[in-house]
Design a protein around this motif. Structure first.
Motif, PDB file in Angstrom:
ATOM      1  N   GLY A 167      15.076  35.629  49.011  1.00  0.00           N
ATOM      2  CA  GLY A 167      13.931  35.994  48.196  1.00  0.00           C
ATOM      3  C   GLY A 167      13.415  37.367  48.580  1.00  0.00           C
ATOM      4  O   GLY A 167      13.964  38.019  49.478  1.00  0.00           O
ATOM      5  N   PRO A 168      12.348  37.825  47.938  1.00  0.00           N
ATOM      6  CA  PRO A 168      11.848  39.186  48.207  1.00  0.00           C
ATOM      7  C   PRO A 168      11.358  39.380  49.639  1.00  0.00           C
ATOM      8  O   PRO A 168      11.339  40.506  50.135  1.00  0.00           O
ATOM      9  N   ASP A 169      10.956  38.292  50.320  1.00  0.00           N
ATOM     10  CA  ASP A 169      10.437  38.415  51.673  1.00  0.00           C
ATOM     11  C   ASP A 169      11.421  37.937  52.741  1.00  0.00           C
ATOM     12  O   ASP A 169      11.081  37.872  53.924  1.00  0.00           O
ATOM     13  N   THR A 170      12.639  37.596  52.327  1.00  0.00           N
ATOM     14  CA  THR A 170      13.647  37.120  53.277  1.00  0.00           C
ATOM     15  C   THR A 170      14.194  38.301  54.076  1.00  0.00           C
ATOM     16  O   THR A 170      14.563  39.318  53.490  1.00  0.00           O
ATOM     17  N   PRO A 171      14.236  38.194  55.417  1.00  0.00           N
ATOM     18  CA  PRO A 171      14.851  39.283  56.193  1.00  0.00           C
ATOM     19  C   PRO A 171      16.276  39.553  55.709  1.00  0.00           C
ATOM     20  O   PRO A 171      17.040  38.622  55.451  1.00  0.00           O
ATOM     21  N   ASP A 226      18.271  36.615  64.834  1.00  0.00           N
ATOM     22  CA  ASP A 226      16.821  36.823  64.827  1.00  0.00           C
ATOM     23  C   ASP A 226      16.292  37.317  66.175  1.00  0.00           C
ATOM     24  O   ASP A 226      15.085  37.445  66.369  1.00  0.00           O
TER      25      ASP A 226
END
Length: 352
Positions: free
Chosen positions: A116-120, A283
């Motif tokens: 999505g737009p906020d996925t790293p 991560d």
């Protein structure tokens, strides 16, 4: 690329000594510490991998590359957003120049992540491997081998931690519960097929450690700190192990990540190898570990290459390398992450 190497051999390290008695372990750790600082390449023995598994992996690799091209292209990497699958010779690049090797890349088996737009952005690296229907036994063998070289890589990493005056699990917090496990089976065609002698161009590896299995044909060359190139020919029963950029970052340059190349084999021959790159969790962020005072004075700082910056954020570092090394996959699946130069194909690349 004309690189002439001296007939100097890399040191031999027996990892079984790390699990010996207290005195033997201490001697081993002292020797390893010196090797890590001198240069990050050595032959590894005492690893405990069954010769039958090694022979089986090399044999099935040759079987895979002998498949008809149309079968291999069914799992071409350009079909895989997480950069898994088959590449024809010349389709990977180092510093913008074609590497003359064909290969199959796999990594940790996983399910694709919804982006999505906020996925790293690094989460695009997570996903399934591609396996050839024409050779179903390949999956079982390569996953078994991947598990073994992961064990070896972590064992070496523990020995490195102790050699640096740290607890042996010092790096566990940035690779557990799931390190990156990039595995490549590779075939280098001879110079009657390759358009240049560049099997793989000059580069450093990006992970913690690399565990390389070579077949019988030489080609690997390593550059020392003073710029001398040395050969690293196959030695039966060993792996070539080298340290990567993550350890150079973590030790402020006490541990070297050496530049190395592979030259294309002579005309009429072909070279096979299996390369495994143990990396940290995507991560994770690489810290600078506090070395003992007797080692700290020998820190050299992190090398700076304006064409290939190194990031402490593991996922960002790995994604950067994959985007640059595989421009066809990048343009097909990740165009929103690319610069105008990368989209046009004018930017250079860097091997992982």
């Amino acid at each position: 690329m004309s690189i002439h190497a001296l007939p100097t051999h890399l040191p031999l390290i027996d990892i079984s000594r790390f699990h010996g008695g207290q005195e033997e372990r201490a001697r081993f750790v002292g020797e390893l510490r010196k090797r890590l600082h001198d240069h990050g390449f050595f032959y590894l023995t005492g690893h405990g991998v069954a010769p039958k598994l090694i022979a089986g992996v090399l044999a099935i690799s040759k079987h895979f590359f002998a498949l008809p091209l149309e079968e291999k292209l069914k799992i071409e990497m350009v079909k895989s957003p997480p950069f898994r699958g088959y590449n024809r010779a010349g389709y990977e690049r180092t510093r913008g120049q074609q590497d003359w090797r064909e290969q199959l890349d796999i990594n940790t088996e996983g399910a694709a992540v919804e982006i999505g737009p906020d996925t790293p952005a690094w989460k695009r690296l997570i996903g399934p491997n591609q396996w050839p229907n024409a050779l179903p036994e390949l999956k079982l063998l390569l996953l078994a081998y991947q598990a073994e070289v992961t064990r070896i890589g972590i064992d070496v990493l523990k020995a490195i931690a102790v050699a640096l005056g740290q607890p042996e699990n010092a790096f566990a917090e940035i690779y557990e519960p799931q390190p990156s496990q990039l595995l490549k089976i590779i075939r280098y065609p001879g110079r009657d097929v390759a358009e240049t002698e560049q099997g793989v161009g000059a580069h450093k590896d990006g992970g913690f450690v690399t565990v390389l299995l070579q077949d019988t044909i030489a080609g690997l060359r390593v550059q020392t700190e003073d710029g001398v190139w040395i050969d690293a020919p196959p030695v039966p029963g060993t792996f070539v192990v080298n340290t990567g950029e993550l350890l150079e970052l973590a030790t402020n340059g006490f541990v070297r990540a050496d530049i190395h190349v592979v030259v294309a084999p002579p005309a009429g021959t072909e070279r096979y190898s299996v390369a495994f790159f143990l990396g940290a969790r995507y991560d994770a962020t690489i810290p600078v570990i506090k070395l003992p005072e007797e080692l700290k004075h020998a820190e050299r700082g992190v090398s700076v290459d304006p064409l290939n910056p190194i990031f402490r954020e593991v996922g960002q570092n790995h994604l950067k390398s994959r985007l640059r090394s595989h421009p066809d996959v990048a343009r097909t699946h990740h165009a929103d992450l690319l610069s105008p130069e990368q989209l046009s194909g004018s930017a250079g690349g860097s091997a992982y």
